[in-house]
Structure formats: C-alpha cells, structure tokens
Design an enzyme around this catalytic site. Structure first.
Site, PDB file in Angstrom:
ATOM      1  N   ASN A 115       0.862  -1.181   0.000  1.00 21.63           N
ATOM      2  CA  ASN A 115       0.000   0.000   0.000  1.00 21.63           C
ATOM      3  C   ASN A 115       0.904   1.237   0.000  1.00 21.63           C
ATOM      4  OD1 ASN A 115      -1.802   2.047   0.539  1.00 21.63           O
ATOM      5  ND2 ASN A 115      -2.326   1.356   2.607  1.00 21.63           N
ATOM      6  N   TRP A 116       0.999   1.872  -1.156  1.00 16.60           N
ATOM      7  CA  TRP A 116       1.917   3.018  -1.282  1.00 16.60           C
ATOM      8  C   TRP A 116       1.377   4.272  -0.622  1.00 16.60           C
ATOM      9  CZ3 TRP A 116       3.375   2.602  -7.238  1.00 16.60           C
ATOM     10  CH2 TRP A 116       4.070   1.398  -7.458  1.00 16.60           C
ATOM     11  N   LYS A 117       0.115   4.281  -0.245  1.00 14.96           N
ATOM     12  CA  LYS A 117      -0.526   5.471   0.336  1.00 14.96           C
ATOM     13  C   LYS A 117      -0.314   6.668  -0.590  1.00 14.96           C
ATOM     14  CE  LYS A 117      -0.116   3.261   4.757  1.00 14.96           C
ATOM     15  NZ  LYS A 117      -0.078   3.339   6.204  1.00 14.96           N
TER      16      LYS A 117
ATOM     17  N   HIS B  16      -9.451   0.880   5.060  1.00 16.58           N
ATOM     18  CA  HIS B  16      -8.158   1.085   5.724  1.00 16.58           C
ATOM     19  C   HIS B  16      -8.367   2.017   6.920  1.00 16.58           C
ATOM     20  CE1 HIS B  16      -4.098   2.483   6.492  1.00 16.58           C
ATOM     21  NE2 HIS B  16      -3.700   1.358   5.931  1.00 16.58           N
TER      22      HIS B  16
ATOM     23  N   GLU C 298      -6.783   4.481   7.967  1.00 14.93           N
ATOM     24  CA  GLU C 298      -6.641   5.923   7.676  1.00 14.93           C
ATOM     25  C   GLU C 298      -7.921   6.460   7.033  1.00 14.93           C
ATOM     26  OE1 GLU C 298      -2.899   5.582   5.594  1.00 14.93           O
ATOM     27  OE2 GLU C 298      -1.982   4.983   7.491  1.00 14.93           O
TER      28      GLU C 298
ATOM     29  N   GLU D 195      -5.042  -5.151  10.805  1.00 15.06           N
ATOM     30  CA  GLU D 195      -4.027  -4.112  10.966  1.00 15.06           C
ATOM     31  C   GLU D 195      -4.307  -3.337  12.259  1.00 15.06           C
ATOM     32  OE1 GLU D 195      -2.180  -2.910   6.970  1.00 15.06           O
ATOM     33  OE2 GLU D 195      -4.013  -1.759   7.184  1.00 15.06           O
TER      34      GLU D 195
ATOM     35  N   GLY E  58       2.563   2.353  10.753  1.00 15.20           N
ATOM     36  CA  GLY E  58       3.478   3.482  10.566  1.00 15.20           C
ATOM     37  C   GLY E  58       4.178   3.934  11.836  1.00 15.20           C
TER      38      GLY E  58
ATOM     39  N   SER F   7       3.630  -2.025  10.365  1.00 13.12           N
ATOM     40  CA  SER F   7       5.087  -2.021  10.553  1.00 13.12           C
ATOM     41  C   SER F   7       5.749  -3.366  10.237  1.00 13.12           C
ATOM     42  CB  SER F   7       5.453  -1.546  11.966  1.00 13.12           C
ATOM     43  OG  SER F   7       5.024  -0.208  12.155  1.00 13.12           O
TER      44      SER F   7
ATOM     45  N   GLY G 125       2.926  -1.108   4.296  1.00 14.22           N
ATOM     46  CA  GLY G 125       2.926   0.318   3.949  1.00 14.22           C
ATOM     47  C   GLY G 125       4.335   0.803   3.653  1.00 14.22           C
ATOM     48  N   GLY G 126       4.954   1.415   4.636  1.00 12.90           N
ATOM     49  CA  GLY G 126       6.259   2.060   4.450  1.00 12.90           C
ATOM     50  C   GLY G 126       7.293   1.185   3.751  1.00 12.90           C
TER      51      GLY G 126
HETATM   52  P1  PGA Z   1       2.944   0.350   7.642  1.00 14.69           P
HETATM   53  O1  PGA Z   1       1.460   0.516   7.043  1.00 14.69           O
HETATM   54  O2  PGA Z   1       3.510  -0.931   7.073  1.00 14.69           O
HETATM   55  O3  PGA Z   1       3.682   1.564   7.187  1.00 14.69           O
HETATM   56  O4  PGA Z   1       2.800   0.277   9.129  1.00 14.69           O
HETATM   57  C1  PGA Z   1       0.616  -0.602   6.874  1.00 14.69           C
HETATM   58  C2  PGA Z   1      -0.685  -0.161   6.267  1.00 14.69           C
HETATM   59  O5  PGA Z   1      -1.173   0.928   6.590  1.00 14.69           O
HETATM   60  O6  PGA Z   1      -1.278  -0.896   5.453  1.00 14.69           O
END
Ligand code: PGA
Length: 255
Positions: free
Chosen positions: A9-11, A95, A97, A168, A174, A213, A234-235
């Site tokens: 997930n590149w956000k 998600h 967010e 998650e 993050g 993470s 994510g990251g």
């Molecule tokens: P993260 O994000 O790996 O940066 O913690 C995961 C996600 O939001 O899907």
C-alpha cells in the site's frame, strides 16, 4: 494450504520517476517467486502508469479506495468500474486511515465492499483496533464488529468468499510498533473462527493478511503463524529490496 499474498500500500507517495525505479527493482526480483501473489496499490493517478509497467509481469495492482456509488454526480470519486477498466484486480476497503481521517463508518465500508464485489474486484477488507481499544481489552469486540458489518449482511458469507481480510492494529501502522506474532495470531484465529461459525469452507480458504510495521526483519516470524497468510505493507513497500525480502519471507511459508 492457502496462497500467500504480499500487498504494498503506497498510500500518498510516489512520482513517475520513483514508481519507475521501484517497479524495475520489484519486477526483476519477483520473477523467481512462486506461490506468492504480489500486489501493489498506487495512488489512483498512477494506476494506468503502473498497469503499463506491470502488464507483462506476474504482479497485480489495485486501488487504495473506491466509491460506494456506481456512477454519477460524485465529484472527485472513482468507481469500481473505472478501476476494472484499468485492469485493477484488487481494492483496499476500510483502511484505518480512511476510517479515522475520512470518517468511513462500518456502514460506508460495507457499501464499498459490496460495490467491489458487484463488479468483480477482490476487496481487501481492513480490520483493527486502536491503542485505547486494546488497552481496554476491546480488541476482539471491535474487530468482530468490523467484520460483522459484512458477515451479518443477508449474503455476507457469499460476499466474503474469494475476498481477502487484513488485520491491521491501528497502533502498529506506521509507528514501528508491530504486534508480536502471538498477538497477531490470536486475533487472526478469532477472525477465522467468526467466519467458521458461518461457513467452515469459506473460513478455510479466506486469506487473512497482517499489516502494521511489517519489515524484512519481522516478516518471517509473523508469516509463520498458522492463520497469517501474508502481509499488507505500507512504508516498507516503497523500498524494492525491503519489499522483495518480505515477499520471499512469504514464499517460505507458502506451497
Ligand atoms: P505500515 O502501514 O507498514 O507503514 O505500518 C501498513 C498499512 O497501513 O497498510
């Protein structure tokens, strides 16, 4: 044995230049992978660009969000049909967010999930508790209610068939904090049990990814858990080498 999935997930990150170099690194590295479905989720505006770069590869792509509506006067929205038009296979739904920053309730998430299924996209439904909810011992209750928003629909179990879930924990996204493999497995098992109570067959084939993470350094121990079928990253998905190492950690659990 369920197939392993590793999804990036590149956000809201990337430029055409960074996407080109990230995908060059990934496509070179995934060619030796078998038994793992690797998916990337770029921002909407890069989907066509990504599709062109990945169309001859074994990787898939999808969107980070979709509209709950099918078409019409919804300025700024993107429909499931449009995503299919650009050969998206998957879409992330709910998600944390989207839930916390954009006010998506379980009801809105359910509408998006249904919209995805109606058009043939595979939704990846995100579930997870906040830190306060965990501290109050409400993890199972929160996650169960989020899953229940789909499962308790009249055709809930049909909707979950051939879909994907992602647990998650919000406090792990993050932040650098990861649920321990045992903590994650406990929730994954409870999620699968909730589905099993309705259908043993669907529960047995439903992929449940872990997210929060995940890095090359902790992926293998998480993916080794019996009810964890890969990761939503994510990251670490923005770095080709790191993401490839995570994909290879999944491969060791698959097949
Ligand atoms: P993260 O994000 O790996 O940066 O913690 C995961 C996600 O939001 O899907």
């Amino acid at each position: 044995m369920r197939r392993q999935i590793v999804a990036g997930n590149w956000k809201m990150n990337g430029t055409r230049a960074s996407v080109t170099s990230l995908l060059a690194g990934l496509t070179a590295g995934v060619s030796s992978l078998t038994g793992v479905d690797v998916i990337v989720f770029p921002p909407y505006i890069y989907i066509e660009f990504v599709a062109k770069l990945l169309e001859q590869t074994q990787m898939s792509w999808g969107a980070q969000n979709l509209s709950p509506e099918s078409s019409g006067a919804f300025t700024g929205e993107i429909s499931a049909e449009m995503l299919l038009d650009f050969a998206c296979k998957y879409v992330i739904v709910g998600h944390s967010e989207r839930r916390s920053l954009f006010g998506e309730t379980n009801e809105i998430v359910a509408k998006k999930f249904i919209q995805a299924k109606l058009t043939g996209l595979v939704p990846i439904l995100c579930l997870g508790e906040t830190l306060v909810e965990r501290q109050q011992n409400r993890t199972q209750e929160v996650v169960s209610r989020q899953l229940g928003a789909i499962l308790e629909l009249p055709n809930g179990i049909e909707l979950l068939q051939n879909s994907v879930l992602a647990y998650e924990p919000v406090w792990a996204i993050g932040t650098g904090l990861t649920a321990s493999p045992a903590q994650a497995q406990e929730v994954h098992l409870a999620i699968r049990q909730q589905v099993r109570d309705v259908s043993v067959a669907v529960a047995g084939t439903l992929p449940i990814l872990y997210g929060g993470s995940v890095k090359a350094a902790n992926a293998a121990e998480l993916f080794a858990m019996p009810d964890i079928d890969g990761g939503l990253i994510g990251g670490a998905s923005l770095h080709a080498q790191e993401f490839l190492e995570i994909c290879h950690a999944a491969k060791q659990q698959g097949n």
